[in-house]
Scaffold this motif. Structure first.
Motif, PDB file in Angstrom:
ATOM      1  N   TYR A  71       8.476  14.813 -17.780  1.00 18.04           N
ATOM      2  CA  TYR A  71       9.552  14.033 -17.182  1.00 18.04           C
ATOM      3  C   TYR A  71       9.721  12.659 -17.830  1.00 18.04           C
ATOM      4  O   TYR A  71      10.702  11.964 -17.545  1.00 18.04           O
ATOM      5  N   GLY A  72       8.719  12.246 -18.580  1.00 12.77           N
ATOM      6  CA  GLY A  72       8.802  10.937 -19.205  1.00 12.77           C
ATOM      7  C   GLY A  72       8.153   9.870 -18.338  1.00 12.77           C
ATOM      8  O   GLY A  72       7.679  10.113 -17.227  1.00 12.77           O
ATOM      9  N   SER A  73       8.129   8.670 -18.847  1.00 10.61           N
ATOM     10  CA  SER A  73       7.459   7.560 -18.167  1.00 10.61           C
ATOM     11  C   SER A  73       8.409   6.683 -17.363  1.00 10.61           C
ATOM     12  O   SER A  73       8.011   5.638 -16.863  1.00 10.61           O
ATOM     13  N   ASN A  74       9.668   7.115 -17.237  1.00 10.79           N
ATOM     14  CA  ASN A  74      10.640   6.285 -16.522  1.00 10.79           C
ATOM     15  C   ASN A  74      10.863   6.778 -15.092  1.00 10.79           C
ATOM     16  O   ASN A  74      11.966   6.692 -14.558  1.00 10.79           O
ATOM     17  N   LEU A  75       9.835   7.326 -14.495  1.00  6.13           N
ATOM     18  CA  LEU A  75       9.930   7.741 -13.095  1.00  6.13           C
ATOM     19  C   LEU A  75      10.154   6.525 -12.207  1.00  6.13           C
ATOM     20  O   LEU A  75       9.600   5.447 -12.440  1.00  6.13           O
ATOM     21  N   ARG A  76      10.965   6.747 -11.161  1.00 10.62           N
ATOM     22  CA  ARG A  76      11.200   5.667 -10.208  1.00 10.62           C
ATOM     23  C   ARG A  76      10.661   6.020  -8.817  1.00 10.62           C
ATOM     24  O   ARG A  76      10.326   5.111  -8.051  1.00 10.62           O
ATOM     25  N   ARG A  77      10.563   7.282  -8.523  1.00 10.90           N
ATOM     26  CA  ARG A  77      10.045   7.696  -7.220  1.00 10.90           C
ATOM     27  C   ARG A  77       9.176   8.935  -7.400  1.00 10.90           C
ATOM     28  O   ARG A  77       9.604   9.920  -8.003  1.00 10.90           O
ATOM     29  N   LEU A  78       7.949   8.867  -6.867  1.00 11.42           N
ATOM     30  CA  LEU A  78       7.011   9.982  -6.966  1.00 11.42           C
ATOM     31  C   LEU A  78       6.403  10.216  -5.575  1.00 11.42           C
ATOM     32  O   LEU A  78       5.795   9.307  -4.991  1.00 11.42           O
ATOM     33  N   GLU A  79       6.598  11.415  -5.086  1.00 10.80           N
ATOM     34  CA  GLU A  79       6.068  11.793  -3.768  1.00 10.80           C
ATOM     35  C   GLU A  79       5.069  12.934  -3.952  1.00 10.80           C
ATOM     36  O   GLU A  79       5.413  13.980  -4.533  1.00 10.80           O
ATOM     37  N   ILE A  80       3.850  12.730  -3.447  1.00 11.68           N
ATOM     38  CA  ILE A  80       2.763  13.699  -3.629  1.00 11.68           C
ATOM     39  C   ILE A  80       2.278  14.136  -2.249  1.00 11.68           C
ATOM     40  O   ILE A  80       1.878  13.300  -1.429  1.00 11.68           O
ATOM     41  N   PHE A  81       2.298  15.437  -2.032  1.00 11.33           N
ATOM     42  CA  PHE A  81       1.747  16.012  -0.822  1.00 11.33           C
ATOM     43  C   PHE A  81       0.373  16.617  -1.146  1.00 11.33           C
ATOM     44  O   PHE A  81       0.246  17.400  -2.081  1.00 11.33           O
ATOM     45  N   PHE A  93      -1.637   5.652 -12.725  1.00 11.71           N
ATOM     46  CA  PHE A  93      -0.179   5.583 -12.641  1.00 11.71           C
ATOM     47  C   PHE A  93       0.393   4.491 -13.554  1.00 11.71           C
ATOM     48  O   PHE A  93       1.604   4.221 -13.513  1.00 11.71           O
ATOM     49  N   SER A  94      -0.464   3.865 -14.344  1.00 10.44           N
ATOM     50  CA  SER A  94       0.010   2.784 -15.225  1.00 10.44           C
ATOM     51  C   SER A  94       1.020   3.256 -16.272  1.00 10.44           C
ATOM     52  O   SER A  94       1.880   2.465 -16.681  1.00 10.44           O
ATOM     53  N   PRO A  95       0.955   4.508 -16.775  1.00  6.63           N
ATOM     54  CA  PRO A  95       1.993   4.917 -17.745  1.00  6.63           C
ATOM     55  C   PRO A  95       3.405   4.888 -17.176  1.00  6.63           C
ATOM     56  O   PRO A  95       4.374   4.764 -17.941  1.00  6.63           O
ATOM     57  N   PHE A  96       3.557   4.997 -15.843  1.00  6.55           N
ATOM     58  CA  PHE A  96       4.886   4.981 -15.249  1.00  6.55           C
ATOM     59  C   PHE A  96       5.268   3.524 -14.965  1.00  6.55           C
ATOM     60  O   PHE A  96       5.103   3.025 -13.843  1.00  6.55           O
ATOM     61  N   SER A  97       5.767   2.886 -15.965  1.00  6.64           N
ATOM     62  CA  SER A  97       6.024   1.440 -15.886  1.00  6.64           C
ATOM     63  C   SER A  97       7.214   1.098 -14.995  1.00  6.64           C
ATOM     64  O   SER A  97       7.352  -0.047 -14.562  1.00  6.64           O
ATOM     65  N   GLN A  98       8.080   2.046 -14.690  1.00  2.58           N
ATOM     66  CA  GLN A  98       9.261   1.782 -13.869  1.00  2.58           C
ATOM     67  C   GLN A  98       9.139   2.377 -12.466  1.00  2.58           C
ATOM     68  O   GLN A  98      10.116   2.434 -11.724  1.00  2.58           O
ATOM     69  N   LEU A  99       7.959   2.825 -12.096  1.00  2.00           N
ATOM     70  CA  LEU A  99       7.758   3.450 -10.792  1.00  2.00           C
ATOM     71  C   LEU A  99       7.933   2.414  -9.681  1.00  2.00           C
ATOM     72  O   LEU A  99       7.281   1.363  -9.680  1.00  2.00           O
ATOM     73  N   GLU A 100       8.822   2.723  -8.737  1.00  2.00           N
ATOM     74  CA  GLU A 100       9.109   1.803  -7.627  1.00  2.00           C
ATOM     75  C   GLU A 100       8.617   2.335  -6.283  1.00  2.00           C
ATOM     76  O   GLU A 100       8.272   1.537  -5.408  1.00  2.00           O
ATOM     77  N   VAL A 101       8.610   3.644  -6.122  1.00  2.00           N
ATOM     78  CA  VAL A 101       8.205   4.239  -4.846  1.00  2.00           C
ATOM     79  C   VAL A 101       7.100   5.260  -5.113  1.00  2.00           C
ATOM     80  O   VAL A 101       7.293   6.182  -5.918  1.00  2.00           O
ATOM     81  N   LEU A 102       5.976   5.078  -4.450  1.00  2.00           N
ATOM     82  CA  LEU A 102       4.857   6.016  -4.561  1.00  2.00           C
ATOM     83  C   LEU A 102       4.451   6.426  -3.147  1.00  2.00           C
ATOM     84  O   LEU A 102       4.073   5.584  -2.323  1.00  2.00           O
ATOM     85  N   ILE A 103       4.520   7.727  -2.859  1.00  2.00           N
ATOM     86  CA  ILE A 103       4.177   8.273  -1.543  1.00  2.00           C
ATOM     87  C   ILE A 103       3.084   9.319  -1.727  1.00  2.00           C
ATOM     88  O   ILE A 103       3.279  10.307  -2.442  1.00  2.00           O
ATOM     89  N   VAL A 104       1.954   9.073  -1.111  1.00  2.00           N
ATOM     90  CA  VAL A 104       0.838  10.029  -1.110  1.00  2.00           C
ATOM     91  C   VAL A 104       0.505  10.307   0.357  1.00  2.00           C
ATOM     92  O   VAL A 104       0.028   9.429   1.071  1.00  2.00           O
ATOM     93  N   ARG A 105       0.718  11.532   0.800  1.00  2.00           N
ATOM     94  CA  ARG A 105       0.562  11.833   2.227  1.00  2.00           C
ATOM     95  C   ARG A 105      -0.146  13.166   2.420  1.00  2.00           C
ATOM     96  O   ARG A 105      -0.221  13.990   1.501  1.00  2.00           O
TER      97      ARG A 105
END
Length: 772
Positions: A71-81, A93-105
């Protein structure tokens, strides 16, 4: 023929063109199907076909590299179940330099760490995990300088102390934990701490704009006049255990939610919310009194499932529900004890159409509006007012009047003033009220009488006196204690069931104590009886053993003496025969030379007679010894049988085991081997047997203990050899193990060797056989 060939050629050309067209279409279709806007990664999908919004299920750290490659390193939202590891390292998660939302639930996450800062992350959610360390969360907040929204709900935090300075955190969700202490960053404006274990408002900032403190253990509300929320817009205080009401100063508050609270009294005089728009007070099953007036800005009210009889006449302003207002009020009010009186229903005129007064009281709005209500007290229709024992209870004065009358409370007997309330100024006065009455009674805003701790002394009639500028009226209210909850279904709050459970527990404990006492007493008595029984058994066994030992020693001594007598008699007869034979031999020696042959034959005859007579004597002695041995054995067996029978009888009588008796016998017979050896030595001495037995041929045999066989007690057979010497004969087979010493010899006048007995002359015993 030519036409046929042309037709076939044409058909082949048509088929070729058609096949080429179909092949081109199929290839184009296949290419269209293969085109995918969002590439696929196992367990991950794109949201709305966007490569910058990814949702994954059950992945770990190794999958992050594949996500970065695909998907590349320009992810903005990542949700992990369901994160696969119990540790979450934010460095991954440092390679995703543009990540704004991280959800781990919905994970088993326990540890948070990391060292690299993430300058773009703004929203972090760690819902439904197993986090317990607030220090780790604080550390992560320090790594996220732009973090604005943090959700760590449904974890296992016992406290949350995080006062980070350099952060932009505004929204913090700490719901569904076990937090009992808070210390938050000053930048937090939206706080959700519902479903925790908080008991006070300690360290909750007054600068919040949204606060949800529902489902906590709060029992009191801060009463400081300086404690206000100048920026608070939404307050959630549902399911709190506050009973006496609360005060709130929030100038810009728009939504107030107090659903399911244990409020008994609600005073809107102390709820200063001039911009309130929504009031939700559903399921207030303990609410009995309301004082004050709603703000004119309220357009949504829910007061349901209460115990209210009425509301204040000016509770709802006419401007709030007028048709000219921009938003029509939504009003919901339900109670099971509505008091149907025209003057007490004046409050419902602005919202009459939204209530069920017409159905419950069968009154129209015109009847209520046209009623003349100068001054009065409704007391006869209210019945008896009840209160629970020991719990604060408020008595309402159902009065009406225009203008609003002043309310005073009196105790009927003894007659005593309890206090007064002025609705114009909202002031409570205790002038001329004794201190004793002040300890038990107080007046609430709105005119209700509060009994602090009801008991039997408060069961009385109370007089409510109302007066205004025109007239003066009074009404009598009866107060009784309500014991219904004593017979409720809640065992821990019901006196009946609690008493029944207590009595059962007491009976059970008493039964167990009795059983324990009985078992202890039985055990003690059994132990005492056992000790006494064993003591008697020991004494009896000791006495029996002593008796047996004495009898055995007596039998052994008697047997030894009798054997000695037989032996002495036998040796005396042998000696007498030897002396007689020696005399006859000496008598015939003088005739030896002259009559050698006759003498030899006569000597042979004499020797044969001597040997025969010795044999008869030996046979008689042996038979006598055998009789003595058989008699001894019978007596020993009889003694053993006697001891065994008495021992078995004693074991059955006293119920003891053979093992215990054997231990006693071992202790009594500790010296029995020495005693047996001593008895054998006595037998050996009686039979004149030496320790080192010398055989006939001069060899030495190993000494052996006496054998209790019948041949042991057989007497030796003495014979005269050809040289005229007396010596023992051949030992029988049954007594082959026994060796007798060679008798001591003495020289005669002719040099013949004969035995020298211990006795000097013959002595005939009464038991000896007759000589021939």
């Amino acid at each position: 023929m030519r036409k046929l060939i042309i037709f076939v050629y044409v058909m082949l050309q048509v088929h070729a063109v058609t096949s080429q067209r179909n092949f081109t279409t199929t290839t184009h279709d296949v290419l269209n199907i293969g085109i995918d806007k969002c590439p696929q990664v196992n367990y991950c999908t794109c949201v709305d076909d966007s490569k910058q919004d990814i949702k994954c299920h059950a992945i770990g750290e190794s999958k992050l590299k594949e996500i970065e490659q695909i998907y590349g390193s320009n992810l903005r939202r990542l949700e992990i179940f369901s994160w696969e590891h119990d540790e979450l390292n934010f460095d991954k998660f440092s390679p995703f330099s543009q990540l704004e939302v991280l959800i781990v639930r919905d994970s088993e996450l326990e540890i948070l760490n990391g060292t690299v800062k993430h300058p773009s992350l703004k929203v972090l959610s760690l819902h439904n995990s197993e986090l317990t360390s607030d220090a780790e969360v604080c550390h992560v907040i320090g790594l996220l300088p732009k973090l604005d929204n943090l959700t760590i709900s449904k974890n296992y935090f016992g406290k949350f102390e995080c006062d980070v300075k350099n952060t932009k955190l505004r929204v913090l969700n700490l719901s569904e934990n076990k937090i009992n202490h808070l210390l938050l960053p000053s930048t937090v404006k939206h706080l959700n701490v519902s479903k925790n274990l908080l008991t006070s408002f300690e360290n909750i900032s007054t600068e919040l704009t949204d606060l949800d403190i529902s489902f906590n253990s709060l029992k009191s509300w801060p009463s400081s006049d300086n404690w206000k929320f100048p920026n608070l817009r939404t307050l959630g205080a549902a399911k709190l255990n506050i009973q006496t009401g609360f005060q709130l100063d929030a100038p810009v508050l728009e939504s107030l939610i107090i659903d399911g609270s244990a409020l008994r009294y609600l005073n809107f005089h102390k709820i200063k919310t001039p911009k309130l728009k929504r009031l939700s007070a559903r399921h207030l099953v303990e609410l009995r009194n309301v004082a004050g007036q709603l703000s004119s800005t309220v357009n949504h009210v829910e007061i349901t499932d209460t115990m209210l009889r009425t509301l204040p006449a000016d509770f709802i302003t006419s401007s709030a529900s007028s048709s000219n207002s921009p938003h029509k009020m939504e009003f919901s009010f339900t109670t099971s004890r509505l008091l149907c009186h025209e003057c007490l229903l004046k409050w419902s005129l602005p919202v009459y159409l939204q209530t069920n007064i017409r159905k419950e009281c069968n009154m129209t709005r015109e009847e209520i509006a046209s009623a003349t209500c100068v001054l009065g007290v409704v007391a006869n229709d209210t019945g008896v007012q009840y209160g629970k024992y020991g719990k604060p209870t408020a008595l309402s004065c159902f009065s009406y009047g225009t203008p609003s009358p002043k309310i005073s409370w009196w105790r009927f007997r003894p007659s005593a003033l309890l206090g007064s309330y002025d609705p114009k100024t909202d002031k409570i006065s205790y002038t001329n009220v004794s201190d004793i009455m002040r300890e038990s009674y107080s007046i609430q805003s709105g005119g209700s009488l509060l009994i602090h701790s009801p008991n039997r002394s408060h069961v009385e009639r109370y007089v409510c006196v109302v007066e205004n500028n025109t007239a003066k009226e009074w009404g009598i209210y009866q107060f009784r204690l309500d014991y219904l909850d004593w017979y409720g279904y809640d065992v821990f709050h019901s006196v009946f069931w609690g008493g029944l459970a207590t009595s059962l527990i007491v009976c059970l404990i008493s039964f167990l104590l009795n059983i324990t006492w009985i078992l202890t007493r039985k055990s003690a008595l059994w132990w005492i009886q056992r000790a006494e029984r064993l003591s008697r058994v020991r004494k009896m066994v000791e006495a029996m053993e002593k008796y047996r030992v004495r009898q055995m020693e007596s039998l052994h001594q008697k047997y030894t003496n009798r054997v000695q007598i037989v032996r002495d008699n036998y040796h005396q007869q042998v000696e007498a025969l030897r002396v007689s034979y020696a005399a006859q031999q000496e008598k015939f020696q003088n005739y030896k030379a002259a009559q050698v042959d006759a003498v030899h034959s006569h000597l042979d005859a004499m020797r044969d007679g001597y040997n025969n007579q010795l044999g008869r004597v030996r046979e008689y002695g042996s038979k006598r010894a055998e009789q003595l041995w058989e008699s001894y054995e019978r007596q020993v067996n009889r003694m053993r049988t006697f001891s065994l029978q008495h021992r078995l009888k004693m074991m059955r009588q006293y119920k003891v085991k053979q093992r215990y008796v054997n231990k006693l016998l071992e202790s009594f017979q500790a010296s029995s081997p020495d005693v047996q050896l001593e008895n054998e030595e006595k037998v050996r001495a009686a039979l004149e047997l030496a320790d080192d037995i010398v055989t006939i041929d001069g060899s030495i045999d190993t000494p052996s203990r006496l054998s209790r066989s019948s041949s042991f007690h057989s007497l030796p057979e003495y014979v005269i050899d050809e040289q005229g010497n007396v010596r023992p004969g051949i030992i029988p087979t049954s007594s082959a193990a026994i060796r007798f010493p060679k008798p001591t010899t003495s020289s005669t006048s002719n040099g013949a060797s004969t035995s020298s007995p211990s006795s000097s002359g013959p002595h005939r015993s009464p038991d000896s056989p007759p000589q021939k």
